[in-house]
Design a protein around this motif. Structure first.
Motif, PDB file in Angstrom:
ATOM      1  N   ARG A 134       0.817  -1.211   0.000  1.00  0.00           N
ATOM      2  CA  ARG A 134       0.000   0.000   0.000  1.00  0.00           C
ATOM      3  C   ARG A 134       0.858   1.272   0.000  1.00  0.00           C
ATOM      4  NH1 ARG A 134      -3.082   0.288   4.918  1.00  0.00           N
ATOM      5  NH2 ARG A 134      -2.195  -1.620   5.755  1.00  0.00           N
ATOM      6  N   VAL A 135       1.871   1.299   0.855  1.00  0.00           N
ATOM      7  CA  VAL A 135       2.664   2.527   0.994  1.00  0.00           C
ATOM      8  C   VAL A 135       3.524   2.763  -0.244  1.00  0.00           C
ATOM      9  CG1 VAL A 135       4.750   1.596   2.121  1.00  0.00           C
ATOM     10  CG2 VAL A 135       3.941   3.896   2.682  1.00  0.00           C
ATOM     11  N   LEU A 136       3.979   1.703  -0.895  1.00  0.00           N
ATOM     12  CA  LEU A 136       4.753   1.867  -2.129  1.00  0.00           C
ATOM     13  C   LEU A 136       3.899   2.483  -3.232  1.00  0.00           C
ATOM     14  CD1 LEU A 136       6.719  -1.516  -2.181  1.00  0.00           C
ATOM     15  CD2 LEU A 136       7.682   0.753  -1.727  1.00  0.00           C
ATOM     16  N   ALA A 138       1.064   4.139  -2.787  1.00  0.00           N
ATOM     17  CA  ALA A 138       0.615   5.459  -2.345  1.00  0.00           C
ATOM     18  C   ALA A 138       1.667   6.532  -2.627  1.00  0.00           C
ATOM     19  CB  ALA A 138       0.279   5.421  -0.859  1.00  0.00           C
ATOM     20  N   CYS A 139       2.906   6.264  -2.272  1.00  0.00           N
ATOM     21  CA  CYS A 139       3.968   7.250  -2.488  1.00  0.00           C
ATOM     22  C   CYS A 139       4.314   7.389  -3.964  1.00  0.00           C
ATOM     23  CB  CYS A 139       5.210   6.868  -1.683  1.00  0.00           C
ATOM     24  SG  CYS A 139       5.003   7.049   0.104  1.00  0.00           S
ATOM     25  N   GLY A 140       4.360   6.276  -4.679  1.00  0.00           N
ATOM     26  CA  GLY A 140       4.679   6.336  -6.095  1.00  0.00           C
ATOM     27  C   GLY A 140       3.658   7.121  -6.887  1.00  0.00           C
ATOM     28  N   PHE A 141       2.385   6.898  -6.617  1.00  0.00           N
ATOM     29  CA  PHE A 141       1.326   7.541  -7.382  1.00  0.00           C
ATOM     30  C   PHE A 141       1.050   8.966  -6.916  1.00  0.00           C
ATOM     31  CE2 PHE A 141       1.044   3.460  -8.983  1.00  0.00           C
ATOM     32  CZ  PHE A 141       0.055   3.307  -9.938  1.00  0.00           C
ATOM     33  N   SER A 142       1.396   9.286  -5.672  1.00  0.00           N
ATOM     34  CA  SER A 142       1.099  10.612  -5.141  1.00  0.00           C
ATOM     35  C   SER A 142       2.272  11.575  -5.234  1.00  0.00           C
ATOM     36  CB  SER A 142       0.668  10.508  -3.668  1.00  0.00           C
ATOM     37  OG  SER A 142      -0.454   9.655  -3.519  1.00  0.00           O
ATOM     38  N   ILE A 143       3.512  11.058  -5.307  1.00  0.00           N
ATOM     39  CA  ILE A 143       4.679  11.947  -5.258  1.00  0.00           C
ATOM     40  C   ILE A 143       5.410  11.979  -6.594  1.00  0.00           C
ATOM     41  CG2 ILE A 143       6.780  12.540  -4.008  1.00  0.00           C
ATOM     42  CD1 ILE A 143       5.694  10.997  -1.603  1.00  0.00           C
ATOM     43  N   CYS A 144       6.236  10.975  -6.872  1.00  0.00           N
ATOM     44  CA  CYS A 144       7.050  11.069  -8.100  1.00  0.00           C
ATOM     45  C   CYS A 144       7.406   9.711  -8.677  1.00  0.00           C
ATOM     46  CB  CYS A 144       8.312  11.889  -7.861  1.00  0.00           C
ATOM     47  SG  CYS A 144       9.386  11.294  -6.532  1.00  0.00           S
ATOM     48  N   LYS A 159       9.329  -6.154   0.213  1.00  0.00           N
ATOM     49  CA  LYS A 159       9.744  -7.330  -0.546  1.00  0.00           C
ATOM     50  C   LYS A 159       9.988  -6.941  -2.002  1.00  0.00           C
ATOM     51  CE  LYS A 159       7.033 -10.580   2.261  1.00  0.00           C
ATOM     52  NZ  LYS A 159       5.909 -11.551   2.241  1.00  0.00           N
ATOM     53  N   GLU A 160      10.847  -7.707  -2.662  1.00  0.00           N
ATOM     54  CA  GLU A 160      11.210  -7.409  -4.050  1.00  0.00           C
ATOM     55  C   GLU A 160       9.992  -7.403  -4.961  1.00  0.00           C
ATOM     56  OE1 GLU A 160      13.780  -9.240  -7.770  1.00  0.00           O
ATOM     57  OE2 GLU A 160      13.308 -10.465  -6.017  1.00  0.00           O
ATOM     58  N   GLU A 161       9.090  -8.396  -4.793  1.00  0.00           N
ATOM     59  CA  GLU A 161       7.941  -8.458  -5.695  1.00  0.00           C
ATOM     60  C   GLU A 161       6.981  -7.296  -5.466  1.00  0.00           C
ATOM     61  OE1 GLU A 161       7.271 -11.669  -2.454  1.00  0.00           O
ATOM     62  OE2 GLU A 161       8.926 -10.896  -3.674  1.00  0.00           O
ATOM     63  N   GLU A 162       6.925  -6.770  -4.235  1.00  0.00           N
ATOM     64  CA  GLU A 162       6.076  -5.615  -3.952  1.00  0.00           C
ATOM     65  C   GLU A 162       6.621  -4.373  -4.647  1.00  0.00           C
ATOM     66  OE1 GLU A 162       4.364  -6.730   0.495  1.00  0.00           O
ATOM     67  OE2 GLU A 162       6.352  -5.839   0.310  1.00  0.00           O
ATOM     68  N   VAL A 163       7.941  -4.204  -4.602  1.00  0.00           N
ATOM     69  CA  VAL A 163       8.566  -3.065  -5.279  1.00  0.00           C
ATOM     70  C   VAL A 163       8.382  -3.185  -6.789  1.00  0.00           C
ATOM     71  CG1 VAL A 163      10.733  -1.842  -5.691  1.00  0.00           C
ATOM     72  CG2 VAL A 163      10.262  -2.799  -3.424  1.00  0.00           C
TER      73      VAL A 163
END
Length: 346
Positions: A134-136, A138-144, A159-163
């Motif tokens: 969720r946080v990945l 959230a930050c990716g889509f909201s920031i840069c 985890k690697e697959e989450e990133v």
């Protein structure tokens, strides 16, 4: 037959690899991928080398078997080179340009990032996704975009697959926004300035913002980039908040003194310092130009390394939840940006 990339090495293994020169094979692969990505971008100037790098890495990971001996160098590129590249992003920010947006638009940018992250986290929890995924997103889509995803991973250690899933989603959805924002802006009758502000506030990657802004017009392009860089500026406080959360969660552990991340990551300090230095106007234009080239190369190398972790089999295993969250997050962030631009009025 499709092959997959093995998971990155652990930190002790990576330190051992660094001390024995084990980084070289993976680094050479990333150098080759970076060179190819930059070459493709020169042939097709409208396409960012960062996006090309991610795509090339993903293709390589799903077509070829990447040797295990390359893992340390790939992990080094995906994390450490990425942090250097993010720090150098500070050279592209002039504080006066952001202030020049006006306090109304600055408030809109803060709302885009703050409400974007909060809303995406909340919806992700309703979808049953884990906190890291969720946080990945959230930050990716909201920031840069991918840079924010990788920076967040550097603090929370997902985890690697989450990133990889988050990076793939930000590339796909951000790319879809490139034609969608100009077409929708025209349909809504937005002025070129308003359309540029919406593009800068809604689209995920800096390169994607440049592509969309350029499609709208020169005025839209200039204002879109400034709005987007204002969002990038908020990466620093957001990472500080993430680091503080991690420190609090680890405080009760017996090995907390060894595992707690710094309150403000070093690359964030570098980002802020370089932004302040650029804002003083003491740096020659040549230094800024060289810094931009180095930043592009470093981020392209790290995007290629991240792309090597984008495996179709792994993405299938995470289910449809992240795709749904990415869709809703894109709509949510775009809606906040559009409402803010209309309220501020341009």
């Amino acid at each position: 037959m499709t092959k997959t990339l093995a998971t990155p090495t652990s930190q002790p293994d990576q330190r051992l690899a660094e001390s024995t020169g084990g980084l070289v094979p993976g680094l050479m692969l990333c150098v080759a991928g970076t060179g190819l990505a930059v070459g493709v971008s020169r042939l097709i100037p409208a396409v960012s080398p960062l996006l090309v790098g991610i795509l090339l890495g993903a293709i390589a990971a799903n077509v070829y078997s990447i040797p295990t001996r390359m893992r340390p160098g790939i992990a080094f590129s995906a994390k450490r080179l990425l942090r250097l590249g993010v720090a150098l992003l500070g050279l592209q920010l002039v504080f006066g340009d952001i202030v020049g947006l006006g306090w109304g638009m600055i408030a809109v940018v803060i709302a885009i990032v703050g409400l974007g992250v909060a809303g995406t986290m909340y919806v992700g929890r309703l979808l049953g996704l884990g906190w890291h995924q969720r946080v990945l997103i959230a930050c990716g889509f909201s920031i840069c975009g991918a840079a924010a995803i990788a920076a967040t991973d550097g603090v929370v250690d997902a985890k690697e697959e989450e990133v990889a899933t988050s990076v793939a989603l930000v590339v796909v959805f951000g790319t879809l926004m490139i034609p969608l924002i100009p077409l929708t802006s025209h349909a809504l009758g937005l002025s070129e300035t308003a359309a540029g502000m919406w593009a800068g506030g809604a689209i995920h990657e800096v390169a994607q913002v440049v592509a969309a802004g350029g499609a709208i017009g020169p005025t839209a392009l200039s204002v879109a980039v400034v709005v987007k860089l204002a969002r990038v500026l908020l990466l620093a406080p957001m990472m500080a908040v993430m680091a503080l959360r991690q420190r609090r969660q680890l405080a009760a552990r017996p090995d907390a003194q060894l595992t707690r991340p710094p309150l403000v990551p070093l690359f964030v300090i570098g980002f802020i310092g370089l932004m302040l230095l650029r804002s003083t106007s003491v740096l020659p234009d040549q230094v800024i130009a060289v810094g931009k080239v180095v930043q592009t190369v470093l981020l392209t190398a790290s995007m290629f390394a991240l792309g090597l972790g984008v495996r179709i089999a792994a993405m299938r295993s995470v289910g449809i939840g992240p795709v749904i969250l990415a869709t809703l997050s894109t709509v949510w962030v775009s809606g906040i940006a559009l409402a803010g631009v209309l309220i501020v009025g341009h």
